[in-house]
Motif scaffolding. Structure first.
Motif, short mmCIF file in Angstrom:
data_model
loop_
_atom_site.label_atom_id
_atom_site.label_comp_id
_atom_site.label_asym_id
_atom_site.label_seq_id
_atom_site.Cartn_x
_atom_site.Cartn_y
_atom_site.Cartn_z
N TYR A 32 0.55 -1.30 0.10
CA TYR A 32 -0.07 0.30 0.09
C TYR A 32 1.17 1.57 0.10
O TYR A 32 0.71 2.03 -0.69
CB TYR A 32 -1.12 0.32 1.05
CG TYR A 32 -1.81 1.22 1.05
CD1 TYR A 32 -2.76 1.75 0.69
CD2 TYR A 32 -1.51 2.38 2.43
CE1 TYR A 32 -3.62 2.49 0.83
CE2 TYR A 32 -1.98 3.38 2.40
CZ TYR A 32 -3.27 3.64 2.11
OH TYR A 32 -3.78 5.03 2.18
N MET A 33 2.01 1.50 0.70
CA MET A 33 2.61 2.56 1.03
C MET A 33 3.79 3.25 -0.30
O MET A 33 3.38 3.68 -0.58
CB MET A 33 3.73 2.27 1.76
CG MET A 33 3.20 2.12 3.23
SD MET A 33 2.81 4.04 3.44
CE MET A 33 1.92 4.12 5.51
N GLU A 34 4.06 1.25 -0.98
CA GLU A 34 4.52 1.56 -1.90
C GLU A 34 4.30 2.12 -3.18
O GLU A 34 4.47 2.86 -4.43
CB GLU A 34 5.71 0.74 -2.51
CG GLU A 34 6.72 0.45 -3.07
CD GLU A 34 7.06 -0.64 -3.51
OE1 GLU A 34 8.84 -0.80 -3.97
OE2 GLU A 34 6.87 -1.53 -3.03
N THR A 35 3.30 1.29 -3.18
CA THR A 35 2.31 1.29 -4.91
C THR A 35 1.02 2.66 -4.66
O THR A 35 1.45 3.10 -5.66
CB THR A 35 1.74 -0.28 -4.87
OG1 THR A 35 2.54 -1.43 -4.99
CG2 THR A 35 1.08 -0.13 -6.36
N ASP A 36 -0.17 2.22 -3.95
CA ASP A 36 -1.12 3.06 -3.77
C ASP A 36 0.07 4.71 -3.08
O ASP A 36 -0.81 5.50 -3.90
CB ASP A 36 -2.03 2.28 -2.50
CG ASP A 36 -2.29 1.14 -3.13
OD1 ASP A 36 -2.43 0.88 -4.90
OD2 ASP A 36 -2.75 0.75 -2.15
N LEU A 37 0.60 5.23 -2.39
CA LEU A 37 0.71 6.47 -1.39
C LEU A 37 1.87 6.54 -2.90
O LEU A 37 1.83 7.73 -3.14
CB LEU A 37 1.05 6.02 -0.26
CG LEU A 37 -0.23 5.90 0.93
CD1 LEU A 37 0.21 5.89 1.67
CD2 LEU A 37 -1.06 7.11 -0.13
N GLU A 38 3.29 5.78 -2.52
CA GLU A 38 4.45 6.52 -3.14
C GLU A 38 4.23 6.62 -4.65
O GLU A 38 4.15 7.60 -5.69
CB GLU A 38 5.33 5.61 -3.02
CG GLU A 38 7.32 6.06 -3.59
CD GLU A 38 7.78 5.14 -3.14
OE1 GLU A 38 9.14 5.70 -4.28
OE2 GLU A 38 7.52 3.55 -2.57
#
Length: 305
Positions: free
Chosen positions: A169-175
């Motif tokens: 989630y942090m790497e794909t969706d947010l970043e």
């Protein structure tokens, strides 16, 4: 009674087209406290147009090439909007519409003046730019901490499977998605504010060789910046291609209609962006051709970290 416009000594000289539209010409007179007759004013705009993309590239490319960790790396990522937004703001307020102290400013939208609308548009863009950059940087910090935790405790993902989903989630969706798209949207709106503010403004031709080189290199670096942003996030090359065509083609038509596309800076800012979009289009097409499709740099295997 004569319909000819009158001005006092503090107003900019303006030339009017046959349709009654004001056509601003810098270099004809001084305006208020800022002496636009001075060549240094045009040079300041040129060097701001050069500095803005160069600084953005420094903050974008270095983390992509070198793996940055620690507090220093975190601070480095958060500094970029503090430099990029002011540089773009100085470009905006260097437009003649911001330094014209006429008593009767022309209304642009309802009761909002042209200067007010440009300021509003820039503010929206700057807010999105800062929010997107902050979201992107925060996601990277969180992602790095989770990866460090997994490295130190390899079995933790089997004990707590939610860690993997949180990392994704942090790497794909947010970043890679939300952060970049919000950031890029803000940067695009800032560009629109610049184009709106400078759309009628004309300058003396660039006579200084160094200034002309800086103008061209600024356009080139902005094109590199557009391409770098496009290859950073999923489907970014496709979005980037659509963007440079959607804005570049009308801008090219505008410049062709003005008859000053190939002048040496007579329409300084519109020419700058027209050249940048043209170069960015070439760069994105080359990237797609070399890598066999609309892939980002990680999918293409470039600096995949």
């Amino acid at each position: 009674m004569s319909n000819s416009p009158t001005y006092n000594g503090n107003h900019s000289s303006r030339r009017f087209s046959g349709k009654g539209e004001q056509s601003i010409f810098l270099g004809a007179a001084s305006s208020g406290k800022l002496h636009l007759l001075d060549k240094n004013h045009d040079n300041r705009i040129i060097w701001l147009l050069f500095a803005a993309p160069v600084m953005a590239l420094l903050f974008m490319i270095l983390p992509a090439i070198v793996e940055l960790h620690g507090v220093g790396a975190d601070i480095y990522r958060f500094i970029e909007p503090l430099i990029g937004i002011p540089l773009n703001f100085f470009i905006l307020v260097s437009a003649e519409v911001f330094v014209d102290y006429s008593e009767h400013e022309r209304k642009f939208l309802f009761t909002i003046t042209e200067k007010g609308f440009c300021s509003f548009l820039f503010t929206i863009g700057a807010a999105l730019y800062a929010q997107g950059a902050g979201m992107h940087s925060t996601a990277i910090i969180a992602k790095d901490k989770i990866q460090d935790l997994i490295t130190e405790n390899p079995n933790i993902t089997s004990q707590f499977p939610a860690i993997n989903s949180t990392l994704e989630y942090m790497e794909t969706d947010l970043e890679h998605v939300a952060g970049y798209y919000i950031y890029a949207t803000g940067a695009a709106i800032i560009t629109w504010a610049h184009l709106l503010a400078y759309r009628r403004q004309r300058h003396d031709e660039i006579s200084n060789v160094i200034s002309f080189i800086a103008f061209f290199l600024g356009s080139f670096f902005y094109a590199v910046l557009l391409t770098s942003v496009a290859i950073e996030f999923p489907k970014g090359t496709l979005v980037g291609l659509i963007y440079v065509l959607a804005l570049g083609v009308p801008l090219l038509a505008f410049m062709l209609k003005s008859g000053q596309l190939f002048s040496k800076g007579r329409r300084l800012v519109p020419q700058y962006y027209t050249l940048s979009y043209g170069l960015a289009l070439i760069m994105i097409v080359i990237w797609v051709a070399v890598n066999g499709g609309f892939v980002d740099r990680r999918q293409a295997g470039w600096f995949d970290h």
